[in-house]
Motif scaffolding. Structure first.
Motif, short mmCIF file in Angstrom:
data_model
loop_
_atom_site.label_atom_id
_atom_site.label_comp_id
_atom_site.label_asym_id
_atom_site.label_seq_id
_atom_site.Cartn_x
_atom_site.Cartn_y
_atom_site.Cartn_z
N GLU A 1 51.03 45.83 18.99
CA GLU A 1 50.43 45.82 17.65
C GLU A 1 51.30 45.12 16.61
N ILE A 2 52.32 44.41 17.05
CA ILE A 2 53.22 43.73 16.11
C ILE A 2 53.43 42.29 16.56
N SER A 3 53.19 41.35 15.66
CA SER A 3 53.43 39.93 15.97
C SER A 3 54.19 39.27 14.83
N ALA A 4 54.78 38.13 15.13
CA ALA A 4 55.56 37.38 14.13
C ALA A 4 55.26 35.90 14.25
N VAL A 5 55.34 35.23 13.10
CA VAL A 5 55.22 33.76 13.05
C VAL A 5 56.36 33.23 12.19
N PHE A 6 57.08 32.24 12.71
CA PHE A 6 58.17 31.59 11.97
C PHE A 6 57.65 30.29 11.38
N THR A 7 57.92 30.04 10.09
CA THR A 7 57.49 28.79 9.44
C THR A 7 58.67 28.14 8.72
N ASN A 8 58.66 26.83 8.63
CA ASN A 8 59.77 26.08 8.05
C ASN A 8 60.10 26.53 6.63
N ALA A 9 61.40 26.82 6.40
CA ALA A 9 61.85 27.25 5.07
C ALA A 9 62.56 26.14 4.31
N GLY A 10 62.86 25.01 4.97
CA GLY A 10 63.41 23.86 4.28
C GLY A 10 64.85 24.00 3.81
#
Length: 451
Positions: free
Chosen positions: A151-160
């Motif tokens: 029930e737990i997921s994560a997404v990493f996105t560019n922080a620059g």
């Protein structure tokens, strides 16, 4: 869901936030405290949460104040997985090995020269403990969902911010919780702009420059003036630099100035073994930055790269005017200290400060005009010219931080402001509330919230 702030709350360093949901414990970042003594002493204390009860560490990026406590965490019982991007894994390995080596060397020096208040000075961790972290890394790709639990997921996105740096979106208990990590600038020289979140029920936003705007001045032109003025006096320019991304940015600007015949033909030296290794990470991760390959190659050819400490010694005692980039960026350790021991007392020397200087660091003290600084237990008179180029920070300023929230399609229930100092929190909170009407919360160390 419980959120506990065990670092990076009320201060810029030591970032650590615990998220607990349905028996799963997640630690967002595991940074080392830097700066004033009372903060550094926190590194020696056990966590208020048992490391063995933490299931996952999600690492936003590889700077010491976000990853530098991992060896202690593992040594004290953490056996879970550490998720991060591939460049972050490589940078964190370099940072931890370098940190351990510096700590071992400083403990040895303190014991040999008897300037520690402790009967026996010990490193916070050694190389063996740093290496024990590495098998726990799990590399993820940005923008792809990772299931941490049913029930737990994560997404990493560019922080620059630096190569591999990401913001993290956690989805759990039907809520979206976003951790900014360190946010880069919308117009950085080498990094792409940060990806803005589209949805968040709760936001955890860094506030390093929450009360400051980066100047509109031309950083390259400032660098040109400072170097030429120093060389005309027969002096040496020392640029304390973070080994990751800032060193490469300065190299790039110096290469541009040299190519344009705006600075003289003198030795240009990069003296940070870790910074030199980071160049390979730049080479192998081109999609994370803007630097074209042909410019990267030409830039590297311009510099003398010191890796062996004997090369450092030879450079220090070479009287020829020169420009040196050396770590660490806040002058808390590293080879820059060896240069300052010899050059800080010479009026023809220029020290150029280029990044954020946390409270209590030598870099902050120099900017504040201290006439003496302590290096390895000895006091040195400051006669060098201390200058700052503000436009080279890897952190977004107040405008960038406020703008990072601009694409949210819903109103978050709360925005928690972390990783900053009191004035930065307060001013950024006011700006966010005025512009968006979001409720901002400034958590204190070890404070816990139910959300």
């Amino acid at each position: 869901m419980k959120i506990k702030f065990i670092g990076g709350a009320g201060t810029v360093t030591g970032s650590k936030t615990v998220v607990e949901s349905n028996g799963v414990r997640i630690l967002i970042d595991c940074g080392q405290f830097q700066g004033i003594k009372s903060l550094r002493e926190l590194n020696w204390l056990p966590l208020p949460v048992q490391p063995s009860t933490i299931d996952f560490v999600l690492l936003t990026h590889g700077h010491l104040d976000h990853c530098g406590w991992l060896p202690r965490l593992v040594d004290q019982g953490f056996k879970g997985k550490i998720y991060c991007t591939s460049p972050t894994k490589d940078i964190t390995k370099l940072i931890l090995l370098d940190s351990a080596k510096i700590q071992e060397e400083e403990a040895y020096k303190a014991n040999k020269e008897h300037y520690s208040k402790h009967e026996i000075a010990e490193p916070l961790y050694d190389l063996k403990k740093a290496e024990a972290v590495f098998p726990l890394f799990r590399v993820i790709k940005p923008n792809e969902k990772i299931d941490l639990d049913a029930e737990i997921s994560a997404v990493f996105t560019n922080a620059g911010h630096i190569v591999g740096a990401c913001s993290i979106e956690l989805n759990l208990e039907n809520k979206t919780v976003v951790f900014s990590g360190d946010i880069g600038r919308d117009n950085d020289i080498l990094m792409y702009p940060p990806t803005k979140p589209q949805k968040a029920d709760y936001v955890f936003l860094e506030s390093t420059y929450g009360n400051r705007l980066h100047p509109e001045t031309d950083a390259k032109a400032e660098l040109e003036i400072y170097i030429n003025n120093t060389i005309q006096k027969g002096g040496t320019v020392i640029i304390p630099s973070f080994a990751v991304e800032r060193a490469q940015t300065i190299m790039y600007l110096l290469w541009q100035l040299k190519t344009e015949d705006r600075i003289p033909n003198i030795p240009y030296i990069i003296d940070t073994p870790m910074g030199i290794k980071v160049l390979d990470i730049f080479e192998n991760n081109r999609r994370w930055h803007k630097l074209p390959e042909h410019e990267y190659v030409a830039m590297c050819q311009m510099f003398t790269m010191n890796t062996d400490y004997q090369e450092t010694i030879d450079t220090i005692y070479n009287p020829q005017p020169k420009v040196i980039i050396a770590a660490s960026g806040m002058i808390t350790g590293g080879r820059v200290l060896s240069y300052l021991e010899r050059y800080i007392g010479l009026p023809e020397t220029t020290v150029i400060i280029i990044g954020y200087q946390a409270e209590g660091t030598r870099g902050r003290k120099l900017l504040e005009g201290d006439k003496e600084i302590k290096i390895y237990g000895k006091q040195y008179e400051v006669k060098a010219n201390i200058l700052e180029i503000e436009g080279l920070s890897a952190h977004g300023d107040q405008k960038d931080l406020v703008n990072w929230l601009s694409e949210l399609q819903n109103k978050p229930q709360k925005v928690f402001l972390v990783h900053g100092e009191k004035e930065a929190f307060e001013e950024l909170s006011t700006k966010i509330t005025e512009k968006y009407g979001f409720e901002c919360v400034i958590p204190q160390m070890n404070q816990e919230f139910d959300i």
